[in-house]
Scaffold this active site. Structure first.
Site, PDB file in Angstrom:
ATOM      1  N   HIS A  37      -3.316   7.192  -7.674  1.00  0.00           N
ATOM      2  CA  HIS A  37      -2.358   6.234  -8.235  1.00  0.00           C
ATOM      3  C   HIS A  37      -3.035   4.886  -8.482  1.00  0.00           C
ATOM      4  O   HIS A  37      -2.841   4.252  -9.527  1.00  0.00           O
ATOM      5  CB  HIS A  37      -1.188   6.028  -7.262  1.00  0.00           C
ATOM      6  CG  HIS A  37      -0.355   7.248  -7.026  1.00  0.00           C
ATOM      7  ND1 HIS A  37       0.143   8.023  -8.044  1.00  0.00           N
ATOM      8  CD2 HIS A  37       0.091   7.812  -5.867  1.00  0.00           C
ATOM      9  CE1 HIS A  37       0.856   9.024  -7.529  1.00  0.00           C
ATOM     10  NE2 HIS A  37       0.827   8.903  -6.215  1.00  0.00           N
TER      11      HIS A  37
ATOM     12  N   HIS B 287      -4.983  10.887  -2.433  1.00  0.00           N
ATOM     13  CA  HIS B 287      -3.811  10.968  -3.309  1.00  0.00           C
ATOM     14  C   HIS B 287      -3.395   9.572  -3.787  1.00  0.00           C
ATOM     15  O   HIS B 287      -3.205   9.340  -4.989  1.00  0.00           O
ATOM     16  CB  HIS B 287      -2.664  11.630  -2.540  1.00  0.00           C
ATOM     17  CG  HIS B 287      -1.368  11.656  -3.256  1.00  0.00           C
ATOM     18  ND1 HIS B 287      -0.916  12.766  -3.943  1.00  0.00           N
ATOM     19  CD2 HIS B 287      -0.394  10.706  -3.402  1.00  0.00           C
ATOM     20  CE1 HIS B 287       0.265  12.487  -4.482  1.00  0.00           C
ATOM     21  NE2 HIS B 287       0.602  11.260  -4.165  1.00  0.00           N
ATOM     22  N   GLU B 288      -3.292   8.645  -2.848  1.00  0.00           N
ATOM     23  CA  GLU B 288      -2.899   7.274  -3.207  1.00  0.00           C
ATOM     24  C   GLU B 288      -3.978   6.587  -4.040  1.00  0.00           C
ATOM     25  O   GLU B 288      -3.673   5.762  -4.910  1.00  0.00           O
ATOM     26  CB  GLU B 288      -2.613   6.467  -1.940  1.00  0.00           C
ATOM     27  CG  GLU B 288      -1.442   6.977  -1.113  1.00  0.00           C
ATOM     28  CD  GLU B 288      -0.132   6.983  -1.884  1.00  0.00           C
ATOM     29  OE1 GLU B 288       0.022   6.160  -2.812  1.00  0.00           O
ATOM     30  OE2 GLU B 288       0.732   7.818  -1.565  1.00  0.00           O
TER      31      GLU B 288
END
Length: 359
Positions: A21, A17-18
């Site tokens: 980003h 998920h990170e």
């Protein structure tokens, strides 16, 4: 071991998920100051370019720190987060949940390619005086087709029956070496589903024998099936959330927390790689949806602030964002406590403890 595997899976999903980003921020020209795998004290660090990469002590996720995320940190340089247009910042924020959605899709595709157990349309028990028993069906009968549609699974059969209350259907039955046809009219019954919605479905009064077979799909067919299944889960998840908000669905009976995840993973590990990947898909999709909640500390909260900034023509004040984040953190911690208590209650822990005090 199950707890370790569960933590590892959740940790990887949050890191992915990170990473979403991180990649989109870098592509947008935003400097990433730190990419941490885990939280807490940094155990191992190395620097490449402008980014410090770290492995931290608590392996429950990670975080990305971008240059110029907060007003007081800004140098008003073009490579800062707040120097980018609202649309670019929105893409950076949305990238995390989107990558989780993709991971869920790929994991489910892998399940269909590797092979998954599918319940066969073989009769187990029959309910007396229900249409199947009255039509002469017997245990171990295999239902080859219904209404002219060949059957490969029990689920396929029940969907046809459920949408056909009080409508005669032609069943082709295989019994030992014989094959014959019989007309059965499903009985209409009103049911309340897990979302609290009442609907009328057809039933004939049979349960499965438990016979199953491992089914594999070709890569392209698996992709189509994965997209369809994923969209069904997504729709059901959103409907469930709406039902919880309106009070039609109990949070206690419908939300699973970390303890429940460990238990589910424990059972999946015993069954093999496909069930584990199936859970990974569910967890990753849940993480994507959860992070889009309009709670300030989550990605959905950041997207909400960006939308308000677009409407107002100026950013939400840093003080308001900080206070909102504090409230959001308190709400999340409260939710974690509630779902953990629900997990313990389902496992009967509270009843056992109460029993100790009443001895």
């Amino acid at each position: 071991m199950s707890a370790i595997i569960s933590i590892f899976i959740l940790g990887i999903l949050v890191i992915v998920h990170e990473a979403g980003h991180f990649v989109v921020a870098r592509c947008a020209g935003v400097r990433v100051l730190r990419f941490s795998m885990g939280f807490g004290p940094r155990l191992l660090t190395w620097t490449r370019g402008h980014t410090e990469y770290a492995v931290s002590a608590i392996p429950l996720g990670g975080y990305v720190k971008m240059a110029g995320e907060q007003g007081e940190e800004r140098q008003h340089q073009p490579w800062e987060y707040l120097s980018k247009p609202i649309a670019t910042r929105g893409l950076i924020v949305f990238a995390g949940p989107f990558v989780n959605y993709l991971v869920a899709l790929v994991s489910l595709w892998a399940v269909f390619v590797i092979g998954y157990p599918e319940l066969l349309p073989v009769v187990g028990k029959l309910v007396p005086q229900m249409p199947a028993a009255l039509a002469g069906l017997q245990p171990d009968d295999r239902i080859a087709s219904v209404d002219g549609q060949p059957l490969a699974s029990w689920e396929q059969m029940t969907k046809i029956i459920a949408r056909s209350p009080e409508r005669p259907l032609a069943f082709v039955i295989q019994r030992q070496q014989a094959t014959f046809s019989v007309a059965i009219t499903p009985k209409a019954k009103s049911l309340t589903d897990f979302l609290g919605q009442t609907k009328t479905v057809g039933q004939i009064g049979i349960s499965p024998s438990g016979a199953f077979q491992s089914t594999r799909l070709a890569p392209f067919a698996a992709a189509t099936r994965a997209v369809t299944q994923q969209n069904e889960w997504l729709q059901q998840t959103l409907m469930a959330l709406l039902s919880m908000v309106t009070g039609r669905l109990s949070v206690r009976d419908s939300v699973t927390g970390p303890i429940g995840i460990v238990m589910l993973t424990s059972e999946a590990v015993k069954l093999g790689i496909s069930p584990v990947l199936f859970l990974v898909s569910l967890f990753s999709l849940s993480l994507a949806v959860f992070n889009l909640f309009p709670i300030p500390i989550l990605d959905g909260g950041h997207l909400l602030f960006l939308a308000l900034e677009q409407l107002r023509g100026r950013p939400i004040s840093l003080k308001v964002q900080e206070r909102s984040a504090q409230v959001g953190f308190a709400l999340l911690m409260s939710l974690v406590l509630v779902v953990c208590a629900n997990d313990l209650s389902r496992l009967g822990v509270f009843d056992k403890v109460a029993g100790w005090f009443h001895r």
